[in-house]
Design a protein around this motif. Structure first.
Motif, PDB file in Angstrom:
ATOM      1  N   ARG A   1       3.743  -3.012 -12.207  1.00  0.00           N
ATOM      2  CA  ARG A   1       3.824  -2.939 -13.678  1.00  0.00           C
ATOM      3  C   ARG A   1       5.075  -3.673 -14.195  1.00  0.00           C
ATOM      4  NH1 ARG A   1       2.032   2.063 -11.874  1.00  0.00           N
ATOM      5  NH2 ARG A   1      -0.012   2.690 -12.643  1.00  0.00           N
ATOM      6  N   THR A   2       5.220  -4.900 -13.678  1.00  0.00           N
ATOM      7  CA  THR A   2       6.369  -5.737 -14.007  1.00  0.00           C
ATOM      8  C   THR A   2       5.870  -7.170 -14.177  1.00  0.00           C
ATOM      9  OG1 THR A   2       7.752  -4.326 -12.612  1.00  0.00           O
ATOM     10  CG2 THR A   2       8.647  -6.481 -13.170  1.00  0.00           C
ATOM     11  N   PRO A   3       6.375  -7.888 -15.172  1.00  0.00           N
ATOM     12  CA  PRO A   3       5.931  -9.274 -15.347  1.00  0.00           C
ATOM     13  C   PRO A   3       6.175 -10.110 -14.086  1.00  0.00           C
ATOM     14  CG  PRO A   3       7.226  -8.550 -17.237  1.00  0.00           C
ATOM     15  CD  PRO A   3       7.356  -7.477 -16.192  1.00  0.00           C
ATOM     16  N   MET A   4       5.227 -10.999 -13.791  1.00  0.00           N
ATOM     17  CA  MET A   4       5.313 -11.834 -12.596  1.00  0.00           C
ATOM     18  C   MET A   4       6.609 -12.640 -12.586  1.00  0.00           C
ATOM     19  SD  MET A   4       3.921 -12.629  -9.697  1.00  0.00           S
ATOM     20  CE  MET A   4       2.219 -12.101  -9.770  1.00  0.00           C
ATOM     21  N   ALA A   5       7.011 -13.175 -13.725  1.00  0.00           N
ATOM     22  CA  ALA A   5       8.241 -13.981 -13.787  1.00  0.00           C
ATOM     23  C   ALA A   5       9.440 -13.170 -13.299  1.00  0.00           C
ATOM     24  CB  ALA A   5       8.478 -14.481 -15.202  1.00  0.00           C
ATOM     25  N   GLU A   6       9.494 -11.910 -13.675  1.00  0.00           N
ATOM     26  CA  GLU A   6      10.596 -11.042 -13.242  1.00  0.00           C
ATOM     27  C   GLU A   6      10.523 -10.763 -11.749  1.00  0.00           C
ATOM     28  OE1 GLU A   6      12.091  -6.552 -14.279  1.00  0.00           O
ATOM     29  OE2 GLU A   6      11.213  -7.740 -15.921  1.00  0.00           O
ATOM     30  N   LEU A   7       9.324 -10.515 -11.250  1.00  0.00           N
ATOM     31  CA  LEU A   7       9.151 -10.253  -9.815  1.00  0.00           C
ATOM     32  C   LEU A   7       9.564 -11.464  -8.984  1.00  0.00           C
ATOM     33  CD1 LEU A   7       5.728  -8.397  -9.815  1.00  0.00           C
ATOM     34  CD2 LEU A   7       7.941  -7.413  -9.226  1.00  0.00           C
ATOM     35  N   LEU A   8       9.220 -12.651  -9.464  1.00  0.00           N
ATOM     36  CA  LEU A   8       9.512 -13.859  -8.693  1.00  0.00           C
ATOM     37  C   LEU A   8      11.004 -14.149  -8.587  1.00  0.00           C
ATOM     38  CD1 LEU A   8       6.577 -16.173  -9.760  1.00  0.00           C
ATOM     39  CD2 LEU A   8       6.927 -15.038  -7.547  1.00  0.00           C
TER      40      LEU A   8
ATOM     41  N   VAL B   1      -1.405  -9.836  -7.222  1.00  0.00           N
ATOM     42  CA  VAL B   1      -1.619  -8.520  -7.853  1.00  0.00           C
ATOM     43  C   VAL B   1      -0.330  -7.725  -8.019  1.00  0.00           C
ATOM     44  CG1 VAL B   1      -4.006  -8.374  -7.010  1.00  0.00           C
ATOM     45  CG2 VAL B   1      -2.150  -7.364  -5.658  1.00  0.00           C
ATOM     46  N   THR B   2       0.791  -8.283  -7.585  1.00  0.00           N
ATOM     47  CA  THR B   2       2.031  -7.497  -7.606  1.00  0.00           C
ATOM     48  C   THR B   2       2.494  -7.148  -9.009  1.00  0.00           C
ATOM     49  OG1 THR B   2       3.348  -9.514  -7.362  1.00  0.00           O
ATOM     50  CG2 THR B   2       2.895  -8.256  -5.355  1.00  0.00           C
ATOM     51  N   ASP B   3       2.217  -8.005  -9.972  1.00  0.00           N
ATOM     52  CA  ASP B   3       2.618  -7.666 -11.345  1.00  0.00           C
ATOM     53  C   ASP B   3       1.895  -6.410 -11.832  1.00  0.00           C
ATOM     54  OD1 ASP B   3       0.217  -9.121 -11.380  1.00  0.00           O
ATOM     55  OD2 ASP B   3       0.691 -10.154 -13.253  1.00  0.00           O
ATOM     56  N   ALA B   4       0.616  -6.307 -11.533  1.00  0.00           N
ATOM     57  CA  ALA B   4      -0.147  -5.112 -11.916  1.00  0.00           C
ATOM     58  C   ALA B   4       0.273  -3.911 -11.062  1.00  0.00           C
ATOM     59  CB  ALA B   4      -1.641  -5.361 -11.773  1.00  0.00           C
ATOM     60  N   LEU B   5       0.511  -4.150  -9.789  1.00  0.00           N
ATOM     61  CA  LEU B   5       0.876  -3.069  -8.876  1.00  0.00           C
ATOM     62  C   LEU B   5       2.212  -2.439  -9.264  1.00  0.00           C
ATOM     63  CD1 LEU B   5      -0.025  -1.685  -6.201  1.00  0.00           C
ATOM     64  CD2 LEU B   5       1.351  -3.376  -5.012  1.00  0.00           C
TER      65      LEU B   5
ATOM     66  N   SER C   1       0.818  -1.213   0.000  1.00  0.00           N
ATOM     67  CA  SER C   1       0.000   0.000   0.000  1.00  0.00           C
ATOM     68  C   SER C   1       0.853   1.265   0.000  1.00  0.00           C
ATOM     69  CB  SER C   1      -0.960   0.016   1.193  1.00  0.00           C
ATOM     70  OG  SER C   1      -0.260   0.250   2.391  1.00  0.00           O
ATOM     71  N   ALA C   2       2.091   1.140   0.454  1.00  0.00           N
ATOM     72  CA  ALA C   2       2.983   2.299   0.488  1.00  0.00           C
ATOM     73  C   ALA C   2       3.703   2.522  -0.836  1.00  0.00           C
ATOM     74  CB  ALA C   2       4.004   2.130   1.611  1.00  0.00           C
ATOM     75  N   THR C   3       3.497   1.616  -1.783  1.00  0.00           N
ATOM     76  CA  THR C   3       4.128   1.738  -3.091  1.00  0.00           C
ATOM     77  C   THR C   3       3.637   3.002  -3.777  1.00  0.00           C
ATOM     78  OG1 THR C   3       4.230  -0.657  -3.279  1.00  0.00           O
ATOM     79  CG2 THR C   3       4.422   0.584  -5.320  1.00  0.00           C
ATOM     80  N   LYS C   4       4.559   3.682  -4.427  1.00  0.00           N
ATOM     81  CA  LYS C   4       4.188   4.884  -5.163  1.00  0.00           C
ATOM     82  C   LYS C   4       3.088   4.531  -6.163  1.00  0.00           C
ATOM     83  CE  LYS C   4       5.994   8.567  -7.967  1.00  0.00           C
ATOM     84  NZ  LYS C   4       6.640   8.757  -9.217  1.00  0.00           N
ATOM     85  N   ASP C   5       2.056   5.340  -6.198  1.00  0.00           N
ATOM     86  CA  ASP C   5       0.919   5.144  -7.104  1.00  0.00           C
ATOM     87  C   ASP C   5       0.176   3.834  -6.849  1.00  0.00           C
ATOM     88  OD1 ASP C   5       1.609   7.554  -8.395  1.00  0.00           O
ATOM     89  OD2 ASP C   5       2.954   6.488  -9.765  1.00  0.00           O
ATOM     90  N   ALA C   6       0.216   3.329  -5.620  1.00  0.00           N
ATOM     91  CA  ALA C   6      -0.503   2.091  -5.301  1.00  0.00           C
ATOM     92  C   ALA C   6      -2.002   2.302  -5.478  1.00  0.00           C
ATOM     93  CB  ALA C   6      -0.205   1.653  -3.873  1.00  0.00           C
TER      94      ALA C   6
END
Length: 186
Positions: A95-102, A89-93, A48-53
């Protein structure tokens, strides 16, 4: 981080948790709620603290997390199930592909496969959550035969819980320097 500690305590002491006593420290919160629940709350606060969340994305992740953790077949798997819902929802939050986030997140292979490919029980339950979001009762029945009524009730409860939690998470109280020192010392 003292500001996260303050926000965790503020949410834990809100009506959303319904505790019958005031929680004075993170240690006290961990004893009462368990490390996993406090960790999940900290992740939710960080999201929730993410910029533009987007508040709606945060609520969506929270409701998915609650629903999936309530539907998982074994209670010892509820923490992993909650994590899947929250991270879905982190990929949308971000704006990064899920594979990269993981590649950056320390999650189990089971959680990673559920998020990437919809594999395993967690992946199936994430699909159930998505079917609920679209009011797709046929899909719910297909995924969990004979459970549509229970799933819809759990979904309704999860959305109410997410609304309540997010109303407290979204409020970002200012923290005095004195309060920050007190929390840091706790």
């Amino acid at each position: 981080d003292p500001s996260v500690a303050y926000r965790v305590l503020a949410v834990v002491n809100s009506s959303a948790f319904g505790l019958d006593r005031r929680v004075e420290s993170l240690r006290h919160a961990i004893v009462l709620l368990g490390i996993n629940q406090v960790r999940h709350l900290a992740i939710l606060l960080a999201m929730s603290a993410t910029k533009d969340a987007s508040e709606e994305l945060i609520k969506l992740g929270a409701s998915r997390a609650r629903l999936i953790s309530r539907l998982v077949s074994h209670s010892d798997a509820s923490s992993g199930a909650f994590t899947v819902g929250l991270l879905s929802v982190t990929d949308a939050l971000y704006r990064t592909p899920m594979a990269e986030l993981l590649t950056e997140l320390p999650v189990s292979e089971q959680i990673g496969k559920a998020l990437l490919d919809g594999d395993g029980e967690y992946g199936r339950l994430l699909d159930v959550a998505r079917a609920c979001e679209h009011a797709d009762v046929e899909r719910i029945e297909e995924l969990l035969p004979g459970s549509a009524h229970r799933v819809v009730d759990e979904y309704r409860s999860a959305v109410e819980w997410a609304d309540e939690i997010c109303s407290h998470v979204a409020s970002r109280p200012s923290v005095s320097a004195e309060r920050m020192r007190t929390l840091a010392a706790a």
